[in-house]
Design an enzyme around this catalytic site. Structure first.
Site, short mmCIF file in Angstrom:
data_model
loop_
_atom_site.label_atom_id
_atom_site.label_comp_id
_atom_site.label_asym_id
_atom_site.label_seq_id
_atom_site.Cartn_x
_atom_site.Cartn_y
_atom_site.Cartn_z
N GLU A 17 0.79 -1.24 0.00
CA GLU A 17 0.00 0.00 0.00
C GLU A 17 0.82 1.28 0.00
O GLU A 17 0.76 2.05 0.98
CB GLU A 17 -0.94 0.05 1.21
CG GLU A 17 -2.00 -1.02 1.23
CD GLU A 17 -3.01 -0.80 2.35
OE1 GLU A 17 -2.94 0.22 3.07
OE2 GLU A 17 -3.88 -1.67 2.52
N GLU A 40 -5.30 -8.58 1.45
CA GLU A 40 -5.84 -8.23 2.78
C GLU A 40 -7.32 -7.94 2.64
O GLU A 40 -7.73 -7.24 1.71
CB GLU A 40 -5.19 -6.96 3.35
CG GLU A 40 -3.79 -7.13 3.89
CD GLU A 40 -3.20 -5.81 4.43
OE1 GLU A 40 -3.96 -4.97 4.94
OE2 GLU A 40 -1.98 -5.67 4.32
#
Ligand code: BGC
Length: 478
Positions: free
Chosen positions: A176, A377
């Protein structure tokens, strides 16, 4: 395990493709503790967490789950859970304390042991090279605002590839980059705590460059595993049809999604970036050579999906523990709640159908350039007690995970809205409750409850649910 679970679990298991990976994910800084053991260097997060007021209730990451000393117990839990794969991150400052120069043998040994324990348990290792813990000396020389950090990252990646490349099945370069830029460099609510707003753009470009250089470095080391990256993806909606809200939604979409995915997958920044030009003074001239480096062929693309985002023009407060309203108030746009959905402990909307929307969006944007996908995730925190005496009945988490898996299967099935997307796996965030960054220990995302006083691990009902899913699938496969 209730009867009701049983039927829904069998139903869901029957829909998972044969080779679909079920996994759990974690990150070094959130679970390891042992911050100054074994020659580990400090990270930008160590320093940030010491600033008064930076972490909710002054919680310290020093112990976290003490996974550094308890990894055999945690791997045993995963074996009991029955997952196919574990996504963990390697702490850069644990294996290279200064972020440049010598490597720390004891740190390397720790990950050697972890990987061997996983393989022994029949669990496939997916290693993330960067989950936000930049070595402190590099942070002091500008962190991701400094281009040299990308080169240091490539060296460290090569060293990790050399050491673990014979055993790691999948490599994720960065986790990310969007969160690092937005929370860490633009809004200052994460390390390194800078409030550069749109001037944080160099931290985008240098992370992307680091990704490309790391892919090259891993491949040059001849790692046998696949190589990919993990981006956060949140479909963005305008709050109304007004032109101003629509324009702001486009800018959010650029900043959250496209500015990372486009260069990686198609080798250019989105042309609509000019919409944001007035704010992007730091978006200088980008060389073709850099774009070529960033655009490496990937074996897979990792997506972290938590929630959709709805935005409106103008300043406004948005109640979220993850990003305090004071931080957002400096931006001429604001997030608007989804009243039609329930929310998680963080106040995030529980909107599993948007996972399908996100998959469709990715395929529409990137077509043949989109590698096979993994949801690296997906998960949720809910208010839960600090101390427990047995499995807590976390039905909301079970609904969250089953809802997301169900929608992922529905979307990618023949006739589904994302039928042409090659989705290969789903990793629950996260194995066990842990240090949730600026929210400290206040947000519990785990399948396993952790008592942060005794460090005792107690599986929750969701653990047994995920275990049943995994078993049901294995017995179906025979
Ligand atoms: C991050 C995790 C974090 C989770 C929940 C993700 O964006 O990768 O480290 O714990 O969100 O906030």
């Amino acid at each position: 395990m209730t009867v009701e679970h049983d039927a829904s679990v069998r139903n869901l298991a029957a829909r998972l493709p044969r080779s679909f990976t079920l996994g759990v994910a974690s990150a070094a800084f959130q679970i390891e503790g042992a911050l100054s053991a074994d020659g580990r260097g400090a990270s930008g997060w160590d320093a940030f967490a010491e600033k008064p007021g930076a972490i909710m209730d002054g919680h310290s990451p020093a112990m976290a789950c003490d996974h550094y000393n308890r990894s055999p117990e945690d791997v045993a839990l995963m074996r009991e859970l029955g997952v196919d794969s574990y996504r963990f991150s390697i702490s850069w400052p644990r294996i290279q304390p200064d972020g440049r120069g010598p490597y720390n043998e004891q740190g390397l040994d720790f990950y050697d042991r972890l990987i061997d324990q996983l393989l022994e348990a029949g669990i496939s290792p997916m290693a993330t090279l960067y989950h936000w813990d930049t070595p402190l000396p590099l942070e002091h020389s500008g962190g991701w605002m400094n281009r040299a950090t990308a080169e240091r990252f490539a060296e460290y990646s090569a060293a990790a590839g050399r050491r673990f490349g014979d055993r790691v099945d999948q490599w994720v370069t960065l986790n990310e980059p969007a969160s690092v830029v937005l929370n860490g460099y633009a809004l200052g609510v994460h390390a390194p705590g800078q409030g550069l707003l749109f001037d944080a753009f160099p931290a985008v470009h240098h992370q992307l460059l680091a990704h490309g250089l790391a892919v090259q470095a891993l491949r040059a080391e001849g790692v046998r595993g696949g190589v990919g990256v993990t981006n956060l993806h949140s479909p963005v909606q305008p709050a109304t049809g007004k032109i101003t809200d629509r324009a702001v939604a486009k800018v959010f979409d650029l900043m959250l999604n496209r500015i990372y995915a486009d260069p990686i997958l198609v080798g250019r920044y989105p042309s609509s970036l000019r919409l944001a030009k007035p704010w992007l003074r730091s978006f200088g001239r980008i060389s073709d050579a850099d774009l070529k480096t960033i655009h490496q062929p990937l074996d897979f693309y990792g997506v972290n999906y938590y929630q959709p985002v709805r935005v409106a023009a103008g300043r406004g407060a948005y109640e979220s523990i993850a990003v305090p309203a004071e931080a957002m108030v400096r931006i001429p746009a604001h997030q608007v709640p989804f009243h039609e959905y329930g929310t998680t402990g963080f106040g995030w909307p529980v909107a599993p159908e948007h996972l399908g929307t996100m998959l469709r969006e990715l395929k529409d944007r990137y077509g043949e350039n989109l590698p096979p996908l993994y949801i690296t995730e997906s998960g949720a925190s809910f208010p839960e007690p600090d101390h427990v005496t047995g499995p807590i009945q976390d039905h909301q988490r079970i609904d969250y995970i089953s809802g997301h898996l169900h929608h992922a299967m529905e979307a990618t099935a023949p006739g589904g809205i994302a039928h042409d997307v090659d989705l290969r796996g789903y990793y629950v965030w996260t194995l066990m409750d842990n240090f949730e960054w600026a929210a400290g220990y206040s947000q519990r995302f785990g399948l396993v409850h952790v008592d942060f006083e005794t460090l005792e691990r107690t599986p929750k009902e969701s653990f047994y649910w995920y275990q049943a899913l995994s078993h049901a699938r294995k017995s179906r496969l025979g």
